[in-house]
Design a protein around this motif. Structure first.
Motif, PDB file in Angstrom:
ATOM      1  N   LEU A  12       0.804  -1.210   0.000  1.00 10.82           N
ATOM      2  CA  LEU A  12       0.000   0.000   0.000  1.00 10.82           C
ATOM      3  C   LEU A  12       0.847   1.275   0.000  1.00 10.82           C
ATOM      4  O   LEU A  12       0.533   2.211  -0.758  1.00 10.82           O
ATOM      5  N   PRO A  13       1.921   1.375   0.792  1.00 10.05           N
ATOM      6  CA  PRO A  13       2.738   2.606   0.719  1.00 10.05           C
ATOM      7  C   PRO A  13       3.285   2.865  -0.683  1.00 10.05           C
ATOM      8  O   PRO A  13       3.303   4.009  -1.143  1.00 10.05           O
ATOM      9  N   SER A  15       1.954   1.761  -3.520  1.00 10.60           N
ATOM     10  CA  SER A  15       0.802   2.113  -4.349  1.00 10.60           C
ATOM     11  C   SER A  15       0.469   3.592  -4.203  1.00 10.60           C
ATOM     12  O   SER A  15       0.212   4.288  -5.194  1.00 10.60           O
ATOM     13  N   HIS A  16       0.507   4.087  -2.987  1.00  7.84           N
ATOM     14  CA  HIS A  16       0.191   5.499  -2.769  1.00  7.84           C
ATOM     15  C   HIS A  16       1.285   6.421  -3.305  1.00  7.84           C
ATOM     16  O   HIS A  16       0.995   7.524  -3.789  1.00  7.84           O
ATOM     17  N   ARG A  17       2.528   5.987  -3.241  1.00  7.20           N
ATOM     18  CA  ARG A  17       3.606   6.809  -3.815  1.00  7.20           C
ATOM     19  C   ARG A  17       3.446   6.923  -5.332  1.00  7.20           C
ATOM     20  O   ARG A  17       3.616   8.000  -5.905  1.00  7.20           O
ATOM     21  N   LYS A  66      -3.904   8.563  -5.829  1.00  6.57           N
ATOM     22  CA  LYS A  66      -3.892   7.434  -4.896  1.00  6.57           C
ATOM     23  C   LYS A  66      -5.167   6.610  -5.033  1.00  6.57           C
ATOM     24  O   LYS A  66      -5.136   5.378  -4.930  1.00  6.57           O
ATOM     25  N   GLU A  70      -4.893   2.622  -5.597  1.00  4.55           N
ATOM     26  CA  GLU A  70      -5.234   1.724  -4.506  1.00  4.55           C
ATOM     27  C   GLU A  70      -6.426   0.823  -4.834  1.00  4.55           C
ATOM     28  O   GLU A  70      -6.694  -0.146  -4.125  1.00  4.55           O
ATOM     29  N   HIS A  73      -5.651  -2.800  -5.089  1.00  2.00           N
ATOM     30  CA  HIS A  73      -5.336  -3.322  -3.763  1.00  2.00           C
ATOM     31  C   HIS A  73      -6.622  -3.642  -3.006  1.00  2.00           C
ATOM     32  O   HIS A  73      -6.741  -4.692  -2.362  1.00  2.00           O
ATOM     33  N   ARG A 220      -8.036   8.181   4.193  1.00  2.00           N
ATOM     34  CA  ARG A 220      -6.743   7.615   3.825  1.00  2.00           C
ATOM     35  C   ARG A 220      -5.664   8.227   4.723  1.00  2.00           C
ATOM     36  O   ARG A 220      -5.492   9.451   4.758  1.00  2.00           O
ATOM     37  N   GLY A 224       0.799   5.623   3.494  1.00  2.00           N
ATOM     38  CA  GLY A 224       0.303   4.275   3.278  1.00  2.00           C
ATOM     39  C   GLY A 224       0.084   3.489   4.556  1.00  2.00           C
ATOM     40  O   GLY A 224       0.152   2.255   4.564  1.00  2.00           O
TER      41      GLY A 224
END
Length: 287
Positions: A12-13, A15-17, A66, A70, A73, A220, A224
């Protein structure tokens, strides 16, 4: 929308980056999303200076990116793994079922609304109102039904399924901030002070069944770290007999949610596409 197993496999981190990078790209290249976001921000948040509005848009497009990254995910991983990303819940008692009465739970397009829906279906029998999609429909049904949710299409038949679920004392989930289609079932009511074509479905369901109404959304968290669930009581006037009063209360509740994490709202959405008679169109001008 990146829904491949590869993107679902990203932590997840990460994916958010990547989502932030997508938002940065949208900010640099002329496109309708960045134009419409700024138009909406100027309309809804007039207290911001021009510099503040531009900075707000920059942050909101990062969150918008994001949202896109996400989704894989949240859709393609096992339900329990996704639900484990929830770090806390505020106001959870507001969506508890009591005395056999159903609960209408409203999740605006704010934060991770797919996680909000999954969390709701983990609480008990849930029917969610959704618009069938030509290419992603089977994936949507599989993702949103992982914890047993029933999906009701945006048709008269689907509305009957919502009423039946509420009369059984179950949950009904609705995205309340989409612009309705057609000339019936909606009225103009202020959203952040701007006339918005607003659904009457929530009002009619509440009045027909006596169901309580509450908002639920997933904020959110930074870096992440996961998500926080917020539950907020809806204004009592959402059940008013006066339709404009009810729609105004609905939009007031949505705005209350948005103000918790304003950058995470989908500002590029053309919420004011339909205008009252005599009002100019707003989504125009250079990209």
């Amino acid at each position: 929308m990146p829904l491949s197993p590869l993107s679902a496999g990203l932590p997840l981190p990460m994916s958010h980056r990547v989502g932030r990078l997508l938002g940065y790209y949208m900010l640099q290249v002329p496109n309708k999303q960045r134009r419409n976001a700024l138009i909406n921000i100027r309309l809804c948040l007039p207290e911001l200076s021009e510099h503040e509005a531009l900075r707000f848009r920059e942050r909101s497009l990062a969150e918008y990116g994001k949202t896109y990254l996400e989704i894989a995910h949240l859709w393609l991983r096992p339900a329990e793994q996704v639900l484990s990303l929830i770090r806390g819940v505020s106001g959870g008692e507001l969506v508890e079922r009591k005395s056999g009465h159903g609960v209408i739970v409203l999740s605006p397009h704010l934060g991770a609304w797919e996680l909000a829906g999954l969390y709701l279906s983990s609480l008990g029998p849930t029917t969610t109102f959704y618009k069938p999609q030509q290419f992603l429909d089977s994936m949507i049904q599989a993702a949103r039904g992982r914890r047993g949710a029933t999906l009701a299409p945006t048709t008269a038949h689907g509305i009957r399924k919502l009423i039946q679920a509420l009369r059984r004392g179950e949950y009904v989930g609705i995205l309340p901030d989409q612009e309705p289609k057609g000339k019936t079932g909606a009225v103009f009511a202020p959203f952040f002070g701007v006339p918005a074509y607003t659904m009457l479905l929530v009002n009619r369901l509440a009045r027909a069944t006596g169901a309580r109404v509450a908002f639920l959304f997933a904020e959110r968290l930074s870096a992440g770290r996961g998500y926080h669930i917020h539950c907020i009581e809806a204004p009592a006037e959402v059940s008013a007999h006066d339709e404009v009063e009810a729609a105004t209360a609905l939009n007031l509740g949505i705005a209350q949610c948005v103000r918790v994490c304003p950058e995470q709202y989908i500002w590029p959405y053309k919420r004011f596409r339909t205008r009252p008679p005599g009002f100019p169109q707003v989504y125009q001008g250079p990209l």
